[in-house]
Design a protein around this motif. Structure first.
Motif, PDB file in Angstrom:
ATOM      1  N   SER A  97      -7.419  17.102  21.655  1.00 24.37           N
ATOM      2  CA  SER A  97      -7.878  18.572  22.144  1.00 24.37           C
ATOM      3  C   SER A  97      -8.556  19.137  21.300  1.00 24.37           C
ATOM      4  N   THR A  98      -9.927  20.055  21.833  1.00 22.41           N
ATOM      5  CA  THR A  98     -11.329  19.981  21.237  1.00 22.41           C
ATOM      6  C   THR A  98     -10.180  21.735  20.080  1.00 22.41           C
ATOM      7  N   ASN A  99      -9.110  21.744  19.830  1.00 19.30           N
ATOM      8  CA  ASN A  99      -8.994  22.920  18.959  1.00 19.30           C
ATOM      9  C   ASN A  99      -8.731  22.032  17.287  1.00 19.30           C
ATOM     10  N   TRP A 100      -8.379  20.240  17.319  1.00 16.48           N
ATOM     11  CA  TRP A 100      -8.606  19.698  16.416  1.00 16.48           C
ATOM     12  C   TRP A 100      -9.860  19.777  15.931  1.00 16.48           C
ATOM     13  N   PRO A 101     -10.761  20.006  15.109  1.00 20.96           N
ATOM     14  CA  PRO A 101     -12.198  19.503  14.474  1.00 20.96           C
ATOM     15  C   PRO A 101     -12.330  18.143  13.593  1.00 20.96           C
ATOM     16  N   ALA A 102     -13.178  17.373  14.558  1.00 19.22           N
ATOM     17  CA  ALA A 102     -13.292  16.096  13.585  1.00 19.22           C
ATOM     18  C   ALA A 102     -13.533  16.024  11.852  1.00 19.22           C
ATOM     19  N   THR A 103     -13.606  17.463  11.977  1.00 26.19           N
ATOM     20  CA  THR A 103     -13.117  17.233  10.160  1.00 26.19           C
ATOM     21  C   THR A 103     -12.041  16.956   9.408  1.00 26.19           C
ATOM     22  N   ASN A 104     -10.806  17.650  10.266  1.00 27.90           N
ATOM     23  CA  ASN A 104      -9.912  17.143  10.165  1.00 27.90           C
ATOM     24  C   ASN A 104      -9.410  15.579  10.146  1.00 27.90           C
ATOM     25  N   TRP A 105     -10.290  14.875  10.780  1.00 26.43           N
ATOM     26  CA  TRP A 105      -9.573  13.192  10.642  1.00 26.43           C
ATOM     27  C   TRP A 105      -9.306  12.716   9.535  1.00 26.43           C
ATOM     28  N   PRO A 106     -10.015  12.880   8.373  1.00 25.90           N
ATOM     29  CA  PRO A 106     -10.347  12.095   6.727  1.00 25.90           C
ATOM     30  C   PRO A 106      -8.669  12.093   6.379  1.00 25.90           C
ATOM     31  N   ARG A 107      -8.774  13.307   6.515  1.00 17.82           N
ATOM     32  CA  ARG A 107      -7.441  13.889   5.749  1.00 17.82           C
ATOM     33  C   ARG A 107      -6.108  13.820   6.322  1.00 17.82           C
ATOM     34  N   LEU A 108      -6.059  13.562   7.646  1.00 16.35           N
ATOM     35  CA  LEU A 108      -4.800  12.839   8.348  1.00 16.35           C
ATOM     36  C   LEU A 108      -5.193  11.622   7.883  1.00 16.35           C
ATOM     37  N   LEU A 109      -5.664  10.860   8.367  1.00 17.83           N
ATOM     38  CA  LEU A 109      -5.737   9.600   8.291  1.00 17.83           C
ATOM     39  C   LEU A 109      -7.046   9.063   7.852  1.00 17.83           C
ATOM     40  N   SER A 110      -6.739   8.143   7.382  1.00 21.29           N
ATOM     41  CA  SER A 110      -8.318   7.740   6.295  1.00 21.29           C
ATOM     42  C   SER A 110      -7.580   6.022   5.195  1.00 21.29           C
ATOM     43  N   MET A 111      -8.314   5.282   5.278  1.00 23.60           N
ATOM     44  CA  MET A 111      -8.559   4.253   4.871  1.00 23.60           C
ATOM     45  C   MET A 111      -9.933   4.103   3.233  1.00 23.60           C
ATOM     46  N   PHE A 112      -9.083   3.301   2.563  1.00 26.94           N
ATOM     47  CA  PHE A 112     -10.413   3.594   1.452  1.00 26.94           C
ATOM     48  C   PHE A 112     -10.256   2.194   0.527  1.00 26.94           C
ATOM     49  N   VAL A 148      -3.815   5.045   4.463  1.00 25.50           N
ATOM     50  CA  VAL A 148      -3.112   6.911   3.523  1.00 25.50           C
ATOM     51  C   VAL A 148      -2.787   7.684   4.653  1.00 25.50           C
ATOM     52  N   PHE A 149      -1.811   8.059   5.553  1.00 25.21           N
ATOM     53  CA  PHE A 149      -1.463   9.165   6.540  1.00 25.21           C
ATOM     54  C   PHE A 149      -0.669  10.353   5.804  1.00 25.21           C
ATOM     55  N   ASP A 150      -1.444  11.355   5.954  1.00 31.42           N
ATOM     56  CA  ASP A 150      -0.952  12.429   5.828  1.00 31.42           C
ATOM     57  C   ASP A 150       0.016  13.604   6.761  1.00 31.42           C
ATOM     58  N   ARG A 206       3.499  11.873   2.827  1.00 27.44           N
ATOM     59  CA  ARG A 206       2.208  11.139   2.101  1.00 27.44           C
ATOM     60  C   ARG A 206       2.683   9.535   2.732  1.00 27.44           C
ATOM     61  N   PHE A 207       1.842   8.419   3.408  1.00 32.18           N
ATOM     62  CA  PHE A 207       2.562   7.801   3.134  1.00 32.18           C
ATOM     63  C   PHE A 207       1.024   6.510   3.055  1.00 32.18           C
ATOM     64  N   THR A 208       1.677   5.818   2.040  1.00 37.52           N
ATOM     65  CA  THR A 208       0.258   4.391   1.968  1.00 37.52           C
ATOM     66  C   THR A 208       1.105   3.615   2.210  1.00 37.52           C
ATOM     67  N   THR A 209      -0.273   2.677   2.200  1.00 38.59           N
ATOM     68  CA  THR A 209      -0.071   0.883   2.458  1.00 38.59           C
ATOM     69  C   THR A 209      -1.440   0.803   1.922  1.00 38.59           C
ATOM     70  N   THR A 210      -1.068  -0.382   1.411  1.00 43.02           N
ATOM     71  CA  THR A 210      -2.425  -1.493   0.685  1.00 43.02           C
ATOM     72  C   THR A 210      -2.385  -3.229   1.418  1.00 43.02           C
ATOM     73  N   LEU A 211      -3.162  -3.517   1.316  1.00 45.20           N
ATOM     74  CA  LEU A 211      -3.238  -4.474   2.100  1.00 45.20           C
ATOM     75  C   LEU A 211      -4.794  -5.207   1.314  1.00 45.20           C
ATOM     76  N   THR A 212      -4.310  -6.612   0.911  1.00 46.63           N
ATOM     77  CA  THR A 212      -5.618  -7.625   0.291  1.00 46.63           C
ATOM     78  C   THR A 212      -6.111  -8.322   0.898  1.00 46.63           C
ATOM     79  N   VAL A 213      -7.353  -8.362   1.090  1.00 49.06           N
ATOM     80  CA  VAL A 213      -7.831  -9.373   2.028  1.00 49.06           C
ATOM     81  C   VAL A 213      -7.788 -10.715   1.389  1.00 49.06           C
ATOM     82  N   PRO A 214      -7.424 -11.641   1.454  1.00 53.42           N
ATOM     83  CA  PRO A 214      -7.348 -13.201   0.893  1.00 53.42           C
ATOM     84  C   PRO A 214      -8.628 -13.496   0.490  1.00 53.42           C
ATOM     85  N   VAL A 215      -9.149 -13.600  -1.057  1.00 54.33           N
ATOM     86  CA  VAL A 215     -10.108 -14.679  -0.971  1.00 54.33           C
ATOM     87  C   VAL A 215     -10.761 -16.020  -0.150  1.00 54.33           C
ATOM     88  N   ARG A 216     -12.093 -16.265   0.902  1.00 50.02           N
ATOM     89  CA  ARG A 216     -11.772 -17.632   1.226  1.00 50.02           C
ATOM     90  C   ARG A 216     -11.876 -18.744  -0.027  1.00 50.02           C
TER      91      ARG A 216
END
Lengths: 404, 370
Positions: free
Chosen positions: A75-90, A129-131, A145-155
């Motif tokens: 819904s429009t009540n959920w500001p776009a600026t809130n997304w990164p705090r909820l679910l992000s990749m780093f 990260v999903f908070d 707060r759930f986190t999981t990591t992923l390593t992309v293999p080197v070619r």
């Protein structure tokens, strides 16, 4: 700096450690129900989902959220600026403050998704990260707060790319040489290329800044040919050399152009081997090319033998192929293929159809260059005192010939 | 790169010359996804319109960024801007190239043209730096934009009928600047050693026919023909719009903008020899203490601050300047400005620089104009 990923307290959900992108195309990292407090979900699952048929493209999927929560997120009540705090990749990198990767959040098919804007990079480790504490209606910010990591293999590295040719191909080059063309067997990478190119003098010492180092890097569209201009400020002038550092090339001396094997191709592989072009420097050439001095060897008619034109001196390899044309008596360009031999001194033209008897014309664009950048009718440098205006205005020179 | 003409005199002249009124700048633009094959030099025009040189596509794209809210410039320093941008793009700092920097003169926001990736899958992106110092991706999905194809774009080489040969010729764009109602574009071929300068009317016409010129300038006692322009700036000398161009071997050359006509051959006047071992990177003009000054960043020394008050009467340098020496307009070297890789004007009293610090980090910082 605060650790952005503090270790989670016991009992909270956590990813299952590192995952390999290639070993399991669809990856799964789970998080159990997190707290005793009432939550807008029963059990939340966070997982990496690879995008079919796209190398290293991945999305993040959060499932297990209840319908009301998903509706609020949409819904429009959920500001776009809130997304990164909820679910992000780093990208995990040492010493740098992590910034969420750019991408889009979406609610679709009863799930929450994050679609990174770019594919993942081989060799890097990514953290999702999903908070849950940021969800609308979450009881406490510490909800989980759930986190999981992923390593992309080197070619694995495949060092097969080589330097196939450097033009001019001659062993003796004029002191006022203007450029080299370096040809590779496969497309190359862009960026900081000049650190892989050295000009060595007789004492095996690198000549300081001999080339025009352009951030734009003068590649062909397929990135298989690089144009390397000698810095015009380092080309010896007729009047006086630049004394501060002097000209890059000096007559009577030997030089070596070295292409280092650390240079990576477009797939990130280093070259198979270092390439060296050794050459001797002769006197400067300040004489414009003169088509009146060219001679040709007529091919027999009713054959597809090459027409050979002796250009009287080696010419710029790229321009000689592009700027000489054969035209028949009706003014039509004769179809065929041009190539250079004898150290770019002989221009050969292989016609597509057999030669017929009749009148032909060799049309030469005056912008053609010799190895020192002299054009037809116009030396690279014009002496102010001798000739204050450019001499030749016409765009082409025509050389008629006849086949019988 | 730089908005190079923010002088009252220039603006007054633009109005007198009947430049396109502000409301019309986006005329003829279409809204939609902006397709870029590459992103080379960038520069701002009026009203937040960003010009992006797409060398691979042999085109210039004008993008209405929508960033039109006037804002005050703030002093700042962002350490490791390349690492921050790499994180935003989900990659490592050595996998991005910061191709150019430009400040929007309306909002004073810094924009970067970036190439993400160095190999076959390299993607051009635009990134801007928000007020809080964090970079953000400029979405190209739905923006008003217009496109000008470069007139002498390389075509597939044809040797007679039906025998297509791929043509490896390509033209790189070394600098862009917006002036009054024209976009000025300097280009360099990867085959002929020539420098083309084009003036493309803006808003772009349906078929934007630019003009191509060869530039002649005197240097080293020679009437040197075709050295490529590295960076340039439009500049008023009296009431005449002029172009000041820095060449790869650092003479500064001046010629009237009115000379940029189709197929014209311009003879420029060399007004300064700044010495060799020195490659010009970027140039801006600013006003201070009642005078206009030129600031020239180069790869080997601190920036050069050049007084322009004697440009009008400057004699052309035609005699050899020996010993790698300097001649012509007076300049001072600002030694403290070391390691500058990109330079633009942040506002009337500050510059914005991308600077390589000792240890290799790339910082984005504002510096008071000297």
């Amino acid at each position: 700096m605060r650790d952005p990923f503090p270790p989670l307290p016991a009992g909270e959900g956590r990813g299952e450690g590192e995952r390999s992108l290639r070993s399991r195309p669809v990856l799964y990292a789970a998080a159990a129900k997190t707290s005793e407090n009432p939550q807008p979900f029963a059990a939340v699952f966070l997982r990496w989902v690879s995008v079919p048929k796209e190398t290293n493209r991945i999305t993040l999927e959060v499932s297990g959220l209840d319908a009301d929560t998903l509706a609020t997120l949409q819904s429009t009540n959920w500001p776009a600026t809130n997304w990164p705090r909820l679910l992000s990749m780093f990208v995990e990198q040492s010493g740098a403050e992590p910034l969420p990767m750019s991408g889009a959040h979406r609610v679709e098919g009863g799930k929450l998704w994050f679609l990174p804007a770019f594919p993942l990079e081989p060799g890097l480790r990514y953290r999702a990260v999903f908070d849950a504490g940021q969800l609308p209606g979450a009881a406490t910010p510490l909800a989980g707060r759930f986190t999981t990591t992923l390593t992309v293999p080197v070619r694995p590295e495949r060092t097969t790319t080589t330097v196939t040719q450097i033009y001019p191909s001659a062993d003796v080059l004029p002191e006022n040489l203007l450029k080299f063309y370096i040809h590779f067997s496969a497309p190359m990478s862009r960026g900081n290329i000049y650190e892989h190119i050295r000009l060595l003098n007789e004492g095996n010492q690198a000549v300081e800044l001999p080339f025009l180092e352009l951030a734009e890097e003068l590649w062909s569209a397929d990135r298989m040919r690089l144009t390397l201009f000698i810095d015009p400020g380092r080309i010896k002038r007729e009047v006086k050399p630049l004394e501060e550092i002097g000209p890059a090339l000096q007559a009577g001396k030997r030089f070596t152009l070295v292409i280092g094997r650390g240079w990576k191709d477009a797939d990130g592989n280093r070259l198979k081997e270092t390439f060296k072009k050794r050459f001797f420097v002769g006197p400067p050439d300040r004489t414009p090319p003169d088509p009146q001095r060219w001679s040709y060897q007529a091919p027999p008619i009713r054959t597809r033998d090459p027409l050979a034109v002796d250009l009287a001196k080696p010419m710029d390899a790229a321009l000689a192929v592009r700027m000489i044309h054969v035209v028949d008596s009706s003014g039509r360009e004769v179809a065929g293929q041009a190539l250079l031999t004898e150290r770019e001194r002989i221009w050969r033209f292989l016609p597509l159809q057999s030669w017929k008897s009749g009148h032909y014309t060799l049309v030469v664009e005056t912008a053609i260059e010799d190895l020192a950048g002299n054009n037809i009718g116009k030396p690279f440098e014009v002496d102010l005192a001798e000739s204050p205006t450019p001499r030749l205005e016409q765009k082409t020179v025509r050389l008629p010939f006849e086949l019988r | 790169m730089k908005l190079k003409n923010l002088f009252t005199t220039t603006l007054a002249l633009a109005l007198l010359a009947g430049a396109v009124s502000a409301a019309n700048w986006t005329a003829g633009m279409t809204e939609g996804k902006v397709a870029l094959k590459s992103a080379g030099p960038i520069t701002f025009g009026p009203e937040g319109i960003l010009f992006v040189a797409d060398t691979k596509a042999a085109a210039i794209i004008a993008i209405a960024t929508g960033d039109t809210q006037a804002g005050a410039a703030k002093a700042f320093k962002i350490e490791g801007i390349n690492q921050k941008i790499a994180a935003l793009l989900g990659t490592a700092a050595d996998q991005i190239l910061l191709d150019d920097l430009a400040v929007n003169p309306v909002s004073h926001t810094a924009y970067f043209a970036i190439t993400r990736g160095r190999g076959a899958g390299a993607t051009p992106v635009l990134v801007r730096v928000k007020a809080d110092g964090q970079p953000e991706l400029v979405s190209l999905d739905k923006l008003k934009h217009a496109r000008a194809e470069l007139p002498d774009a390389p075509v597939e080489g044809v040797q007679g009928e039906g025998m297509k040969q791929s043509n490896p010729r390509q033209e790189s764009i070394t600098d862009l600047a917006f002036f009054q109602d024209r976009l000025l574009v300097a280009g360099l071929s990867n085959e002929e050693f020539s420098s083309a300068l084009r003036a493309i009317p803006f808003p772009f016409q349906k078929v934007a026919n630019g003009t191509s010129v060869e530039i002649y300038h005197g240097a080293h006692g020679k009437f040197e023909t075709r050295s490529p322009i590295r960076t340039f700036v439009p500049f008023m000398v009296g009431d005449q719009p002029q172009l000041l161009a820095a060449y790869t071997c650092t003479p500064l050359v001046q010629f009237p903008l009115s000379d940029i006509k189709p197929a014209a051959k311009i003879k420029g006047k060399t007004i300064a020899e700044l010495g060799n071992r020195n490659r010009p990177l970027d140039m801006i003009v600013y006003h201070r203490d009642g005078k206009d000054w030129l600031l020239l960043a180069n790869n080997s020394r601190g920036v050069m601050k050049i007084a322009t008050d004697h440009i009008a009467g400057a004699d052309a340098i035609t005699a050899p300047v020996g010993g790698g020496g300097t001649q012509g307009l007076k300049y001072e070297t600002i030694e403290s400005w070391k390691g500058i890789e990109q330079l633009d004007k942040l506002d009337d009293t500050n510059a914005l620089v991308l600077r390589r610090a000792e240890g290799g980090a790339l910082n984005l910082e504002s510096l008071p104009l000297p």
